[in-house]
Design an enzyme around this catalytic site. Sequence first.
Site, short mmCIF file in Angstrom:
data_model
loop_
_atom_site.label_atom_id
_atom_site.label_comp_id
_atom_site.label_asym_id
_atom_site.label_seq_id
_atom_site.Cartn_x
_atom_site.Cartn_y
_atom_site.Cartn_z
N SER A 220 2.41 -1.62 0.92
CA SER A 220 2.38 -2.93 0.27
C SER A 220 1.83 -3.95 1.26
O SER A 220 2.36 -4.09 2.37
CB SER A 220 3.80 -3.34 -0.15
OG SER A 220 4.32 -2.45 -1.11
N GLY A 222 1.53 -7.27 0.56
CA GLY A 222 1.90 -8.59 0.07
C GLY A 222 0.91 -9.11 -0.96
O GLY A 222 0.49 -8.39 -1.87
N ALA A 223 0.51 -10.37 -0.80
CA ALA A 223 -0.40 -11.01 -1.75
C ALA A 223 -1.78 -10.36 -1.75
O ALA A 223 -2.57 -10.58 -2.67
CB ALA A 223 -0.53 -12.49 -1.43
N GLY A 225 -2.41 -7.08 -1.95
CA GLY A 225 -2.50 -5.91 -2.81
C GLY A 225 -1.75 -4.73 -2.22
O GLY A 225 -0.85 -4.88 -1.39
N GLY A 251 8.64 -4.72 -3.98
CA GLY A 251 8.20 -3.46 -3.40
C GLY A 251 8.92 -2.27 -4.00
O GLY A 251 8.33 -1.19 -4.18
N ASP A 252 10.19 -2.46 -4.35
CA ASP A 252 10.97 -1.39 -4.97
C ASP A 252 10.47 -1.12 -6.39
O ASP A 252 10.38 0.04 -6.81
CB ASP A 252 12.45 -1.77 -4.99
CG ASP A 252 12.95 -2.20 -3.62
OD1 ASP A 252 12.54 -1.57 -2.63
OD2 ASP A 252 13.73 -3.16 -3.54
#
Length: 314
Positions: A220, A222-223, A225, A251-252
């Site tokens: 992951s 974040g913003a 992608g 994220g989960d």
Amino acid sequence: MILTVTPNPSLDRTYEIPALERGAVLRATTDRVDPGGKGVNVSRAVAAAGHRTVAALPLGGPEGALLARLLEELGIEAAGVPVRGSTRVNISVAEPDGTLTKLNASGPELDDAEAEALLEAVRSRVADADWIACCGSLPRGLAPEWYAELVARAHRAGARIALDTSGPSLTAALRERPDVVKPNAEELAQAVGRPIATVGEAVKAAEELRELGARAVLASLGADGQLLVDGTGTYFGTAKVTAVRSNVGAGDASLAGFLAAGGTGAAALASAVAHGAAAVQLPGSVMPTPADLDPSAVTTTSDVPLDRVLKEPA
């Protein structure tokens, strides 16, 4: 069926406020309490999508009893292991601009018998599981090698393992070749011991984790992608997000979407991105339902933009 393992679960209480002022008396506009912990959130997202899931976790005190009841109300079977300490309570404070302040408790300390009982709770349910998702930090009392032992036992039983942890716990488990590991950018940087500022640097770090034993890496960013590096290739996925309300559990939700879509290849990455994008637009740690997903907003490609500078470098 997706079996989740959360060694240090929580009750997650979220308050939404107009603005956070240190030292002031603040009144929340809304508040909610949700069952928490990374593996629990994966189970919640799987259940919200209409699939069967079982959550293996230690439960202690009145907080543990409430957590078990909340899981039952969500249609999640709790494979609870009684422990002497009380289940922790975490606090999140959300502001209108998407800023989130979190206070996480340490949780109870597990003794050797409780740690073994949790492993046994997993073993007894392995035969029914399509995937086992082992998620989150380890509580006090569990050595960093505990996840490695769980991965080894699960593989001997023929199960596939997704691992979402960091630090020494991740490093120790890599030698047992988990089928998927899911770091964020900061955890990926920590694992390879150097900063990550571009998508290409994230790809290189993911490839190194595969060399150390991970069969696939779902990262992951974040913003920026999400990135998938597995035996079928390297893929990059992004989604248009109207407004970020809370990133707790996003994220989960992504991991749940990835596993529910088969756990390999570009289609699974697209599902992960769609679930993560939906989750950040919901309050607190609410998990998305199929109605919240917008697959049309998701783009995945094998033409990875290696030179793209991350908005949130790690």
